[in-house]
Design a protein around this motif. Structure first.
Motif, short mmCIF file in Angstrom:
data_model
loop_
_atom_site.label_atom_id
_atom_site.label_comp_id
_atom_site.label_asym_id
_atom_site.label_seq_id
_atom_site.Cartn_x
_atom_site.Cartn_y
_atom_site.Cartn_z
N THR A 1 -15.60 22.76 46.44
CA THR A 1 -14.78 23.75 47.13
C THR A 1 -14.96 23.54 48.62
O THR A 1 -16.09 23.55 49.13
CB THR A 1 -15.19 25.18 46.75
OG1 THR A 1 -15.05 25.34 45.34
CG2 THR A 1 -14.31 26.20 47.46
N SER A 2 -13.87 23.33 49.34
CA SER A 2 -13.93 23.05 50.77
C SER A 2 -14.18 24.34 51.54
O SER A 2 -14.20 25.44 50.99
CB SER A 2 -12.62 22.40 51.23
OG SER A 2 -11.55 23.33 51.13
N VAL A 3 -14.37 24.19 52.86
CA VAL A 3 -14.60 25.36 53.71
C VAL A 3 -13.38 26.27 53.75
O VAL A 3 -13.48 27.44 54.11
CB VAL A 3 -14.98 24.92 55.14
CG1 VAL A 3 -16.33 24.23 55.12
CG2 VAL A 3 -13.91 24.00 55.73
N THR B 1 -11.82 27.03 51.09
CA THR B 1 -11.80 27.55 49.71
C THR B 1 -10.81 26.81 48.83
O THR B 1 -10.38 27.34 47.79
CB THR B 1 -11.49 29.06 49.68
OG1 THR B 1 -10.14 29.27 50.12
CG2 THR B 1 -12.45 29.83 50.57
N THR B 2 -10.42 25.61 49.21
CA THR B 2 -9.55 24.79 48.36
C THR B 2 -10.40 24.00 47.38
O THR B 2 -11.38 23.36 47.76
CB THR B 2 -8.71 23.81 49.21
OG1 THR B 2 -7.93 24.56 50.14
CG2 THR B 2 -7.79 22.99 48.32
N GLY B 3 -10.06 24.08 46.09
CA GLY B 3 -10.83 23.38 45.07
C GLY B 3 -10.35 21.94 44.89
O GLY B 3 -9.16 21.65 45.01
N TYR B 4 -11.30 21.04 44.62
CA TYR B 4 -10.98 19.64 44.37
C TYR B 4 -11.71 19.18 43.12
O TYR B 4 -12.82 19.65 42.82
CB TYR B 4 -11.39 18.75 45.56
CG TYR B 4 -10.58 18.99 46.81
CD1 TYR B 4 -9.41 18.28 47.05
CD2 TYR B 4 -10.98 19.94 47.75
CE1 TYR B 4 -8.66 18.49 48.20
CE2 TYR B 4 -10.23 20.15 48.90
CZ TYR B 4 -9.08 19.43 49.11
OH TYR B 4 -8.34 19.65 50.24
N LEU C 1 -7.36 21.11 43.07
CA LEU C 1 -7.36 21.83 41.81
C LEU C 1 -7.13 23.31 42.10
O LEU C 1 -8.06 24.03 42.50
CB LEU C 1 -8.69 21.64 41.07
CG LEU C 1 -8.80 22.35 39.72
CD1 LEU C 1 -7.82 21.74 38.73
CD2 LEU C 1 -10.22 22.27 39.18
N PRO C 2 -5.92 23.77 41.95
CA PRO C 2 -5.64 25.18 42.24
C PRO C 2 -6.32 26.09 41.22
O PRO C 2 -6.61 25.67 40.09
CB PRO C 2 -4.11 25.26 42.14
CG PRO C 2 -3.73 24.13 41.26
CD PRO C 2 -4.72 23.05 41.50
N PRO C 3 -6.59 27.33 41.58
CA PRO C 3 -7.17 28.26 40.61
C PRO C 3 -6.15 28.59 39.52
O PRO C 3 -4.94 28.37 39.73
CB PRO C 3 -7.52 29.48 41.48
CG PRO C 3 -6.68 29.36 42.70
CD PRO C 3 -6.39 27.90 42.91
N LEU C 4 -6.62 29.00 38.38
CA LEU C 4 -7.95 29.42 38.02
C LEU C 4 -8.77 28.23 37.53
O LEU C 4 -8.22 27.33 36.87
CB LEU C 4 -7.88 30.47 36.92
CG LEU C 4 -7.18 31.78 37.28
CD1 LEU C 4 -6.93 32.58 36.04
CD2 LEU C 4 -8.03 32.57 38.27
N HIS C 5 -10.11 28.24 37.76
CA HIS C 5 -10.95 27.14 37.34
C HIS C 5 -11.60 27.47 36.00
O HIS C 5 -12.83 27.40 35.86
CB HIS C 5 -11.99 26.84 38.40
CG HIS C 5 -11.40 26.41 39.70
ND1 HIS C 5 -12.14 26.34 40.86
CD2 HIS C 5 -10.15 26.01 40.03
CE1 HIS C 5 -11.35 25.93 41.85
NE2 HIS C 5 -10.14 25.72 41.36
N THR C 6 -10.80 27.81 35.04
CA THR C 6 -11.31 28.10 33.70
C THR C 6 -11.42 26.82 32.90
O THR C 6 -10.90 25.77 33.29
CB THR C 6 -10.37 29.08 32.98
OG1 THR C 6 -9.07 28.48 32.84
CG2 THR C 6 -10.23 30.38 33.76
#
Length: 544
Positions: free
Chosen positions: A210-212, A214-217, A241-246
């Motif tokens: 998760t970047s500063v 708050t973008t997920g990769y 990787l957009p949310p949700l991270h399920t």
């Protein structure tokens, strides 16, 4: 003779008069026409014989021709404008030719045009620019240096290219982006073909950040053996990787990437960290791949937990007992970096007792640091190292559980509880990798388990579990090799990869102890019984 030609001759004369000592024998000649009968010496020149003794080695002869007159003088005549210079092979005399300037060529002299020989072929600075080659170099620059696409539109960059060659055409940022995408697709096709040629299965590794902002990769890495049996590592994807991270979303993303590379039928296992959503993701992937009859052993070996992450969790659990001392040290280091002045009222300095605790813990945690470095290697195989090193941690924790220092005992107790939660799942698959190591085989598994399971029944149960898993896996591979002709890879050259981690060559003290017992002919059952006996009667080990 025109005024322009007179000026050129005057320039040549000035060049000759200002030359260094090696050109004292060179004199300016009259303008020579292309017709050898006009404007020459009293008699027509004859071509000079270029035998072995008179071989012309200077690069200026690419632009000049050597002419010999009846008065035995030699001249270098320009092929473009027919201006000649006196030449004597014994004293040299090519410097004036190098300074010769061609008419109608923007003062470009011969010396500037000559470059060093490349594969015995001369090349010139003045050449036509290959625009496609230039664009390929631009795209390579954008990729290698991770610079923005706008670089190719910067005025300074375009001025530099124009200075080097006026024929260089600038490109737009969109063209640069298109070239980078084109190169990516070409390289992707190369890797895709290598996957097709690989006869074995592919092990995957995935992780998330998760970047500063708050973008997920998410990333996907493939490990496999190529046709020469050399271990290869390829970063296949690194994308947002957009949310949700399920677990459901993670499995869908991973399947999309795997199918895009066409390696679904070759998946062997996937290594993930110990987050709850990764566990759910592995479960969904397992059910889907088992339904397609792709996985071996009903998918029991699909999910491999990251050992380096497990060690980090174990250490983190143990450091909870000295969190206050660790925070004080971090604050002290931060304060010292900010100011060079000594603050007498500083309150975050650790106490003497806390310093002693840190000193003891540092020696204890060094083992975990060294193991993490070994597990993090990517240029050598690590699967055969896990079992030995993880067992070494287990033995260390059991040993330190009886430490005389109370806070060490409490710390080890917390670490042991965290370790036990993962050990049952790690043990079988890691032991199978050790059995395939010709240096260890099943004997080393027995030797290691004898230190972890003092009871004979428990020991035999764990050893039989490993043997049963190995038998099941072998039978499935044997069936596949017969039906799909995978056994053709056995006829290939089994090359050995060079390099590797130096720590794997000699093994740890744990492994050296095993080697010593084998050399002395001591059976593993005897070692187990001896260990059990000395545990019950520790006074027998005391020296008299």
């Amino acid at each position: 003779m025109s005024s322009v030609q007179e000026q050129e001759l005057q320039d040549h004369y000035n060049d000759v008069m200002s030359s260094d000592g090696e050109d004292d024998d060179v004199e300016m000649l009259d303008f020579v026409n292309e017709d050898p009968t006009v404007g020459c010496a009293p008699a027509c020149p004859a071509p000079v014989s270029r035998g072995k003794k008179n071989k012309l080695r200077s690069q200026v002869w690419e632009f000049f021709k050597l002419t010999k007159y009846k008065d035995r003088t030699k001249k270098g005549v320009c092929k473009a404008c027919n201006v000649g210079y006196k030449y004597e092979s014994q004293k040299g005399g090519t410097s004036a030719m190098k300074r010769h300037k061609f008419p109608n060529r923007q003062s470009m002299d011969v010396e500037q045009m000559i470059l060093s020989a490349n594969n015995d072929q001369l090349s010139t600075r003045v050449r036509k620019v290959d625009q496609m080659k230039l664009r390929d170099l631009f795209s390579a620059l954008l990729i290698a240096r991770n610079v923005p696409f706008a670089l190719v539109e910067w005025k300074e960059f375009m001025d530099t290219c124009t200075y080097l060659n006026e024929d260089a055409k600038p490109i737009s940022r969109n063209t640069g982006k298109a070239d980078v995408v084109k190169k990516h697709k070409a390289q992707k096709e190369v890797i895709h073909n290598r996957f097709k040629l690989a006869s074995g299965r592919i092990c995957l590794t995935s992780d998330m950040w998760t970047s500063v902002t708050t973008t997920g990769y998410i990333s996907l890495i493939a490990h496999y053996l190529d046709q020469d049996w050399v271990l290869q590592k390829k970063l296949l994807n690194f994308c947002p990787l957009p949310p949700l991270h399920t677990g459901e979303h993670l499995s869908a993303k991973l399947f999309a990437m795997i199918e895009d590379w066409g390696i679904e039928v070759k998946v062997s296992n996937i290594t993930l960290d110990n987050a709850a959503n990764n566990g759910a993701c592995a479960g969904i992937m397992k059910s889907r791949l088992v339904a397609k009859k792709i996985l071996l052993n009903d998918g029991k070996l699909l999910h491999v937990r990251c050992c380096a992450h497990i060690l980090a969790l174990i250490v983190k659990e143990g450091l909870k007992n000295i969190d206050l001392a660790v925070l004080k040290i971090r604050a002290s280091v931060k304060s010292l970096k900010k100011s060079q002045l000594v603050d007498s009222d500083y309150e975050d300095c650790p106490t003497d007792e806390e310093w002693e605790q840190i000193e003891v813990v540092k020696k204890f945690l060094k083992v975990f640091h060294d193991l993490t470095k070994i597990f993090s290697g990517s240029k050598y195989s690590t699967s055969n190292l896990y079992f030995e090193r993880i067992c070494q941690v287990q033995v260390l924790l059991k040993k330190e559980s009886g430490n005389d220092i109370e806070f060490i005992r409490n710390m080890v107790k917390e670490m042991q509880a965290k370790f036990d939660s993962y050990w049952k799942e790690l043990s079988p698959i890691l032991a199978m990798a050790v059995v395939l190591d010709p240096r260890s085989k099943m004997n080393f598994v027995k030797f290691t388990y004898s230190k972890l399971y003092p009871k004979v029944r428990e020991l035999e149960r764990e050893v039989n579990k490993v043997r049963s898993n190995m038998t099941t896996l072998f039978n499935e591979y044997y069936t596949l090799s017969s039906s799909r002709a995978f056994n053709s890879c056995a006829t290939q050259n089994l090359g050995i990869q060079n390099g590797g981690n130096s720590a794997t060559q000699e093994g740890s003290d744990f492994f050296q102890e095993y080697v010593a017992t084998q050399e002395r002919g001591i059976s593993w059952r005897f070692v187990q019984r001896l260990s059990k006996f000395t545990t019950r009667h520790p006074k027998l080990l005391e020296e008299p």
